[in-house]
Structure formats: C-alpha cells, structure tokens
Design an enzyme around this catalytic site. Structure first.
Site, PDB file in Angstrom:
ATOM      1  N   CYS A 168       0.831  -1.207   0.000  1.00 25.64           N
ATOM      2  CA  CYS A 168       0.000   0.000   0.000  1.00 25.64           C
ATOM      3  C   CYS A 168       0.866   1.258   0.000  1.00 25.64           C
ATOM      4  O   CYS A 168       1.344   1.679   1.058  1.00 25.64           O
ATOM      5  CB  CYS A 168      -0.928  -0.015   1.208  1.00 25.64           C
ATOM      6  SG  CYS A 168      -1.929   1.467   1.321  1.00 25.64           S
ATOM      7  N   CYS A 226      -0.358   4.116   2.114  1.00 25.98           N
ATOM      8  CA  CYS A 226      -0.178   3.979   3.569  1.00 25.98           C
ATOM      9  C   CYS A 226       1.275   4.225   3.951  1.00 25.98           C
ATOM     10  O   CYS A 226       1.554   4.859   4.962  1.00 25.98           O
ATOM     11  CB  CYS A 226      -0.513   2.580   4.058  1.00 25.98           C
ATOM     12  SG  CYS A 226      -1.916   1.819   3.311  1.00 25.98           S
ATOM     13  N   ASP A 227       2.187   3.651   3.176  1.00 27.41           N
ATOM     14  CA  ASP A 227       3.580   3.592   3.616  1.00 27.41           C
ATOM     15  C   ASP A 227       4.540   4.460   2.808  1.00 27.41           C
ATOM     16  O   ASP A 227       5.712   4.566   3.162  1.00 27.41           O
ATOM     17  CB  ASP A 227       4.072   2.127   3.560  1.00 27.41           C
ATOM     18  CG  ASP A 227       3.244   1.225   4.463  1.00 27.41           C
ATOM     19  OD1 ASP A 227       2.739   1.726   5.485  1.00 27.41           O
ATOM     20  OD2 ASP A 227       3.077   0.042   4.140  1.00 27.41           O
TER      21      ASP A 227
END
Ligand code: NDP
Length: 342
Positions: free
Chosen positions: A156, A159-160
């Site tokens: 992701c 997200c990261d």
C-alpha cells in the site's frame, strides 16, 4: 474510541473484567464495512430493519488505505478515502445501524434464521445476510517477500509511501493500482521504478500517459522479482534481484522500498463450502441482482465484483443488496402471515 468488540457486556469478578459472549438477533446482518456494507446499512436502517454491521479486519475497507479520491460523485474537490469512510459510517449510525467490531469465523446458512459466530464468541442470529467483505491485496508469494514485509516491502503506497521520502522505491505490477501507486510515490520520491512482467501495461491509457510522461518514473519491462534482498542491522530491504522473463538473466536493482501492486483476493475463505464462488474465490450472484444461491443471503461490492471494483460501484451494489434483502423479508413476512391465517 472504536465501536464495541462483540458484546460489550462485562462482569466484574475479583477486579477482573470478562467480556461475556452475547447473542444478537437482527433482521439484517451485514458483514463488512466498506462502501458496499455501509450503503447496505444506510438503506436497511432507513427501512426500519435495524441492521448490524460486523466491521471485519479492516474497518472502513480499502478506502481507509487510500488518500485522494476524486471519482466519488458529489464532491467537487478531492476528498480523502478515510474521511469518506468516516462520513459513511456516521451516516449509517445516524439512521440506526449498529456497528460491531468483530470477525465472523463460523456460520450456518443451512436454515433460517442464519447463525453466525464471531471471533469474540458472540453469536449473530440473522433473518438475512449481506456479505460485503471486499478483497485484500495479493502478494507474489516469495519467502523473501514475506520476510521483508514491514521492513521495506508493502502492498500500500498510500499507507507507507511517506516513509520513503527522498528514497528510492519500486512498484511491482502493471495494472491501474501499480500505475497509480507509482504516480502517488512521486509525491515522496524522485526515484520511482515500475517493474512489470510483460512489455505492456494493462492500466488505463490516461494513467499510462501520466506515468510515461513523469520525469521521476522509470519502467523496467519483462522483469519478475526473483528475491527481495535484505541488508544491515536491523535488516531492511536494500534491493531486488530481478529475472528477465525472456532471457532468464538475473539483474539487481537497489531500492529502499518495494510496493507490490498485483491485484486483490476476495475475502471469502469463511464462506467456502457454504456459498458458490468462481475459481478466483469471488462469490457468485444472480445476474443483475445481489442474490446468492442461498435464499436470504446477498453479496455486494468487491467480494463479488472483479470487473469494476470501484467505491461507487460497491456502494451501488450495497444498495441493491439491501433492497433485495428488504423485499425478501417482506415476502417471508407475508408468507408467515398467510400461513398463520390459514
Ligand atoms: P489488475 O489485476 O488489474 O492488475 C494486476 C497487475 O499485476 C497486472 O499487470 C499483472 O500482470 C500483475 N501481476 C499479477 N500477478 C503477478 C505476479 N505474480 N507477478 C508479477 N506481476 C503480476 O489489478 P489492479 O489492482 O491494478 O486493479 C484491479 C482492478 O481495480 C482493475 O479492474 C482496475 O481497473 C481497478 N482499479 C481502478 C482504479 C481506478 O479506476 N482509479 C484504481 C485501481 C484499480 P499482467 O498484466 O501481466 O497480467
């Protein structure tokens, strides 16, 4: 604070708090809290069915790991995925939905009402069931990939990606997700490489054009990941060994972060043997409806849709499932009334 985990009922004994398993009866149980599940909940609650939503492993679904959303109708400006899901949940609760924090791990669909059991030990007795459990990211399946998850390997970017500010990153895959993630990562990195196993992408043309035009993105064609390579103490990802699909030649690319974006897997394991699925595990529904082959069980969103997989289509399917379930209940009630009158 999150919603209740299963039954919130507790008892105090010698200073210890025990959560007591509870049985919940509902006219409509909805499993999954993405756009499909919450749209079903909004419709069901407004029809007076007092639905329960069991939120599952990723409350809010895939949109909670997304940032910018600009294709959900009704918003002139870009909105954030997590915000959209918070709003949907608030709307569902406002009209009378009960959110439960649990994971369904057992079910009996052989007779109505259906019986489902949560990890918490709670039991859900449901007249109708809407399955909206969505889909999860797929992984390549290499041992080195598993070993490096959380140490530089992620599924992701939104997200990261932030953790790789100013660093080198790669994205693996050739679909819309991979291209969108590569483009997104340029917000953080000036050195983004897309690695694809073929010599053409399956992503939409407009996304491909943006990708090829971007000065900070390179594409490596016909390459498969052979190994995610770790180094340092504590160990983190330092590179990838790549295998050329045509020649078999192994090459190495240095990278700090690798984002695997090769598609999704529907969250249907728990329904195996209970409901028919296709060979990829997607739940089968009657064409043009949300009905599964079990009367009273409906499916909506990515768990049954491998073609569109959009928030707006999932929401639409959630609405269909609630309307189908509502009609099912009305007809069942009518039959029960007629039988009683005989
Ligand atoms: P897709 O299934 O479309 O693409 C997966 C990609 O990963 C393909 O390029 C595939 O290669 C590659 N791949 C699969 N398995 C492997 C493997 N073992 N090793 C290497 N590469 C592999 O998945 P997406 O997640 O990209 O998209 C899913 C759906 O969601 C699509 O319908 C897409 O259109 C949609 N979507 C739409 C968006 C939007 O409209 N904004 C955004 C994101 C997704 P190959 O091409 O060779 O098969």
């Amino acid at each position: 604070m999150g919603p209740p985990y299963g039954g919130v009922h507790s008892s105090l004994d010698s200073g210890h708090i025990f959560l007591m398993p509870t049985t919940h009866h509902t006219r409509m149980l909805i499993i999954g809290s993405g756009p499909a599940g919450l749209s079903a909940a909004i419709y069901a609650a407004r029809a007076g069915l007092q639905p329960i939503v069991v939120q599952g492993l990723q409350p809010g679904g895939q949109l909670t790991i997304t940032t910018d959303v600009e294709n959900y109708p009704g918003f002139r400006d870009v909105i954030q995925g997590p915000w959209l899901m918070e709003e949907m949940q608030a709307q569902a609760e406002h009209v009378g939905t009960r959110m439960m924090w649990d994971i369904i791990s057992g079910l009996d669909l052989s007779k109505r009402p259906f019986t489902l059991t949560g990890d918490s030990g709670d039991v859900f007795i449901a007249d109708t069931l809407v399955i909206a459990t969505g889909a999860q990211a797929r992984w390549l399946g290499l041992d080195s990939e598993m070993a490096m998850q959380g140490k530089g390997v992620s599924a992701c970017a939104t997200c990261d990606g932030f953790f790789y500010r100013g660093k080198k990153v790669v994205v693996i895959g050739g679909g819309n997700t991979a291209v969108e993630e590569a483009l997104y990562l340029t917000n953080h990195s000036q050195d983004v490489t897309l690695i694809h196993r073929r010599d053409s992408l399956r992503a939409e043309k407009i996304l491909q054009e943006r990708l090829f035009a971007h000065p900070h993105i390179k594409v490596l064609w016909n390459k498969a990941v052979d190994r995610f390579v770790g180094g340092g103490t504590p160990e983190v990802l330092v590179g990838l060994d790549l295998k050329d699909i045509n020649t078999g030649e192994i090459s190495h690319i240095e990278t700090d972060g690798a984002f695997v974006a090769i598609g999704h897997k529907p969250a249907t394991e728990v329904f195996a043997g209970h409901l028919p699925m296709d060979s990829d595990g997607y739940l089968l529904v009657e064409k043009g409806s949300s009905k599964t082959s079990v009367p009273g069980v409906f499916a909506a969103g990515d768990v049954t849709d491998k073609i569109y997989r959009q928030a707006v289509t999932a929401a639409g399917m959630g609405c269909m499932a609630a309307l189908d379930a509502e009609k099912f209940i009305a007809e069942a009630d009518f039959e029960a009334l007629s039988t009683a009158a005989e």
